[in-house]
Design a protein around this motif. Structure first.
Motif, PDB file in Angstrom:
ATOM      1  N   UNK A  43      -8.628  13.605   8.381  1.00 44.44           N
ATOM      2  CA  UNK A  43      -7.399  12.928   8.795  1.00 44.44           C
ATOM      3  C   UNK A  43      -7.436  11.472   8.348  1.00 44.44           C
ATOM      4  N   UNK A  44      -6.339  11.011   7.770  1.00 45.08           N
ATOM      5  CA  UNK A  44      -6.279   9.639   7.249  1.00 45.08           C
ATOM      6  C   UNK A  44      -6.060   8.605   8.340  1.00 45.08           C
ATOM      7  N   UNK A  45      -5.745   9.060   9.544  1.00 42.93           N
ATOM      8  CA  UNK A  45      -5.437   8.138  10.630  1.00 42.93           C
ATOM      9  C   UNK A  45      -3.953   7.918  10.823  1.00 42.93           C
ATOM     10  N   UNK A  46      -3.144   8.573   9.992  1.00 43.87           N
ATOM     11  CA  UNK A  46      -1.698   8.384  10.087  1.00 43.87           C
ATOM     12  C   UNK A  46      -0.979   9.733  10.095  1.00 43.87           C
ATOM     13  N   UNK A  47       0.270   9.672  10.506  1.00 43.47           N
ATOM     14  CA  UNK A  47       1.164  10.824  10.458  1.00 43.47           C
ATOM     15  C   UNK A  47       2.471  10.368   9.820  1.00 43.47           C
ATOM     16  N   UNK A  48       3.165  11.312   9.191  1.00 39.65           N
ATOM     17  CA  UNK A  48       4.449  10.998   8.581  1.00 39.65           C
ATOM     18  C   UNK A  48       5.525  11.875   9.205  1.00 39.65           C
ATOM     19  N   UNK A  49       6.624  11.242   9.611  1.00 36.94           N
ATOM     20  CA  UNK A  49       7.814  11.947  10.076  1.00 36.94           C
ATOM     21  C   UNK A  49       8.906  11.676   9.052  1.00 36.94           C
ATOM     22  N   UNK A  50       9.661  12.698   8.674  1.00 34.41           N
ATOM     23  CA  UNK A  50      10.616  12.532   7.582  1.00 34.41           C
ATOM     24  C   UNK A  50      11.727  13.564   7.696  1.00 34.41           C
ATOM     25  N   UNK A  51      12.806  13.276   6.992  1.00 37.08           N
ATOM     26  CA  UNK A  51      13.939  14.196   6.965  1.00 37.08           C
ATOM     27  C   UNK A  51      14.886  13.764   5.855  1.00 37.08           C
ATOM     28  N   UNK A  52      15.837  14.617   5.555  1.00 33.25           N
ATOM     29  CA  UNK A  52      16.941  14.290   4.657  1.00 33.25           C
ATOM     30  C   UNK A  52      18.195  14.177   5.502  1.00 33.25           C
ATOM     31  N   UNK A  53      18.974  13.142   5.285  1.00 37.53           N
ATOM     32  CA  UNK A  53      20.175  12.930   6.088  1.00 37.53           C
ATOM     33  C   UNK A  53      21.156  14.090   5.926  1.00 37.53           C
ATOM     34  N   UNK A  54      21.934  14.300   6.956  1.00 36.41           N
ATOM     35  CA  UNK A  54      22.875  15.415   6.938  1.00 36.41           C
ATOM     36  C   UNK A  54      24.125  15.111   6.125  1.00 36.41           C
ATOM     37  N   UNK A  55      24.386  13.835   5.848  1.00 39.26           N
ATOM     38  CA  UNK A  55      25.568  13.463   5.077  1.00 39.26           C
ATOM     39  C   UNK A  55      25.260  12.227   4.232  1.00 39.26           C
ATOM     40  N   UNK A  56      26.100  11.951   3.243  1.00 39.82           N
ATOM     41  CA  UNK A  56      25.886  10.762   2.398  1.00 39.82           C
ATOM     42  C   UNK A  56      26.036   9.478   3.198  1.00 39.82           C
ATOM     43  N   UNK A  57      25.362   8.441   2.713  1.00 43.51           N
ATOM     44  CA  UNK A  57      25.478   7.115   3.290  1.00 43.51           C
ATOM     45  C   UNK A  57      25.817   6.115   2.195  1.00 43.51           C
TER      46      UNK A  57
ATOM     47  N   UNK B  79      22.104   9.328  10.890  1.00 45.75           N
ATOM     48  CA  UNK B  79      22.715  10.336  10.005  1.00 45.75           C
ATOM     49  C   UNK B  79      21.870  11.594   9.883  1.00 45.75           C
ATOM     50  N   UNK B  80      20.845  11.712  10.720  1.00 44.24           N
ATOM     51  CA  UNK B  80      19.903  12.827  10.635  1.00 44.24           C
ATOM     52  C   UNK B  80      20.028  13.738  11.847  1.00 44.24           C
ATOM     53  N   UNK B  81      20.077  15.043  11.611  1.00 47.24           N
ATOM     54  CA  UNK B  81      20.038  15.998  12.717  1.00 47.24           C
ATOM     55  C   UNK B  81      18.626  16.026  13.313  1.00 47.24           C
ATOM     56  N   UNK B  82      18.495  15.940  14.619  1.00 46.96           N
ATOM     57  CA  UNK B  82      17.158  15.930  15.230  1.00 46.96           C
ATOM     58  C   UNK B  82      16.292  17.106  14.815  1.00 46.96           C
ATOM     59  N   UNK B  83      16.907  18.277  14.636  1.00 51.69           N
ATOM     60  CA  UNK B  83      16.127  19.471  14.283  1.00 51.69           C
ATOM     61  C   UNK B  83      15.594  19.439  12.850  1.00 51.69           C
ATOM     62  N   UNK B  84      16.066  18.491  12.054  1.00 54.46           N
ATOM     63  CA  UNK B  84      15.617  18.397  10.663  1.00 54.46           C
ATOM     64  C   UNK B  84      14.363  17.539  10.485  1.00 54.46           C
ATOM     65  N   UNK B  85      13.931  16.869  11.539  1.00 52.20           N
ATOM     66  CA  UNK B  85      12.800  15.954  11.409  1.00 52.20           C
ATOM     67  C   UNK B  85      11.494  16.742  11.315  1.00 52.20           C
ATOM     68  N   UNK B  86      10.743  16.493  10.249  1.00 53.71           N
ATOM     69  CA  UNK B  86       9.430  17.102  10.056  1.00 53.71           C
ATOM     70  C   UNK B  86       8.354  16.122  10.502  1.00 53.71           C
ATOM     71  N   UNK B  87       7.248  16.666  10.995  1.00 50.71           N
ATOM     72  CA  UNK B  87       6.139  15.828  11.454  1.00 50.71           C
ATOM     73  C   UNK B  87       4.832  16.431  10.926  1.00 50.71           C
ATOM     74  N   UNK B  88       4.114  15.666  10.091  1.00 54.79           N
ATOM     75  CA  UNK B  88       2.858  16.141   9.528  1.00 54.79           C
ATOM     76  C   UNK B  88       1.782  15.070   9.666  1.00 54.79           C
TER      77      UNK B  88
END
Length: 385
Positions: A174-188, A252-261
């Motif tokens: 483990x690098x000591x960090x985690x990444x949370x990410x997503x793609x927005x549901x609509x353009x900005x 602009x992100x749906x909560x269910x789209x958030x990934x956590x690794x």
């Protein structure tokens, strides 16, 4: 020399390896345990070396058409001040292309489309890999054997094949960090193509796509296994006071789209990327932290280099010796540089260290920054014949 291969793992590196092997006339089957592409909610940046590898594989033009060039943006502080501005045009003049941003799922689709129907076997768990004769390697696929002249282990950071080949190696950490990410549901209405913001012990960045949507990521120092009951709410709590467009990206992100690794890496370098007729490729060989955006690019380099070696060497074993000699020093050096970049980036938390880092970045000329980038981006693919 043999002409059949089994690739274990249908990610970016595995698919690229299969494309490269087919381009040199090999029959290839890809065994992928998932039923579809992983990480569909993430984006990826492709630097010049990765794009050149895709060109060598014959899919570079299609990937560029689905990507957005990163010409504007840079690195900022949470209050919005600029530490360094990106000059994509200068980088393009230096290496022939800007960095390109593309949804990971789109890249997967383009790579899969370059393979014939039936080459990718999804929903298949690969079992042990064994040498059953002088020139044959067997992959157990749920009790059904697949025999080939070459096995490419592209089964990711948790590679079971790597663990069997190098049982004394400590494996990923483990690098000591985690990444949370997503793609927005609509353009900005974004004003930049790419931004990275460094706070004390955290990072937030975004990549804009051609359709106006964007991928964002948040990097946090967290113990492995940490999860939030409501990741989207936790991120809003942590980043609501950071500069625009960070709050807008989260909204602009749906909560269910958030990934956590959790972010892992092979901190202990492997002694070899090849054993007999088995080659390790991509994260299975050199999983690195994402601080330089080079993980996928190095896997693409692996795929082209492996295919090229098989066209010039008299035996599979000799080709893999050459592949190891060409790929291990470079990819392990990039992995080390990525780790160091993380220590100087989001991992800095002491106020004095952050202030010194920020001052140094503001005083660094743009051309000097481009020269630093070129150390990793300036790679030319070998010919595939």
């Amino acid at each position: 020399m043999g002409r059949t291969a089994v690739v274990v793992g249908g990610g970016i590196g595995g698919l690229a390896a299969a494309i490269g092997l087919r381009r040199i006339g090999w029959e290839v089957r890809v065994v992928e345990r998932a039923f579809g592409p992983d990480d569909a909610g993430a984006g990826i940046s492709l630097a010049a070396n990765g794009l050149r590898a895709l060109d060598a594989l014959g899919v570079g033009e299609a990937v560029r058409a689905a990507s957005r060039g990163q010409y504007t943006g840079g690195t900022r502080t949470p209050g919005g001040g600029w530490l360094a501005r990106m000059d994509g045009a200068e980088l393009e003049r230096a290496v022939g292309t800007p960095i390109m941003g593309i949804p990971r799922a789109a890249l997967h689709r383009l790579l899969r489309a370059a393979l014939p129907a039936g080459a990718l076997l999804t929903g298949c768990e690969a079992g042990p890999v064994t040498q059953i004769g002088p020139g044959t390697v067997r992959v157990d696929r749920g009790g059904t054997p697949l025999d080939a002249d070459l096995v490419v282990a592209a089964d990711g950071i948790g590679s079971k094949i790597r663990a069997r080949l190098f049982p004394a190696h400590p494996g990923p950490v483990h690098s000591g960090t985690a990444v949370l990410r997503a793609i927005t549901a609509q353009p900005l209405a974004l004003h930049t193509d790419f931004e990275l913001t460094w706070g004390r012990g955290s990072e937030f960045g975004h990549i804009a796509f051609p359709d106006g949507r964007a991928e964002w990521h948040a990097v946090l120092g967290l113990p492995t296994g940490t999860r939030f009951a409501d990741p989207a709410a936790e991120l809003r709590r942590r980043f609501h006071h950071w500069h625009d467009p960070i709050p807008a990206l989260l909204d602009a992100t749906r909560p269910e789209d958030v990934l956590h690794h959790d972010v892992g890496e092979l901190r202990t370098p492997l002694p070899s990327y090849a054993v007999g007729r088995i080659a390790l490729l991509g994260d299975a060989a050199h999983a690195m932290t994402p601080n330089l955006g080079q993980g996928a690019c190095q896997a693409l380099e692996d795929a082209v280099t492996l295919s090229a070696a098989l066209t010039t060497e008299p035996t599979v074993e000799a080709a893999l010796v050459r592949y190891d000699a060409e790929r291990r020093p470079r990819s392990q050096a990039v992995a080390k540089a990525a780790r160091q970049a993380g220590r100087m980036g989001h991992q800095l938390a002491h106020p004095l260290a952050v202030a010194l880092r920020n001052t140094a970045m503001r005083l660094t000329p743009s051309r000097t920054a481009v020269r630093m980038i070129l150390r990793h981006h300036a790679w030319e693919p070998p010919g595939l014949g």
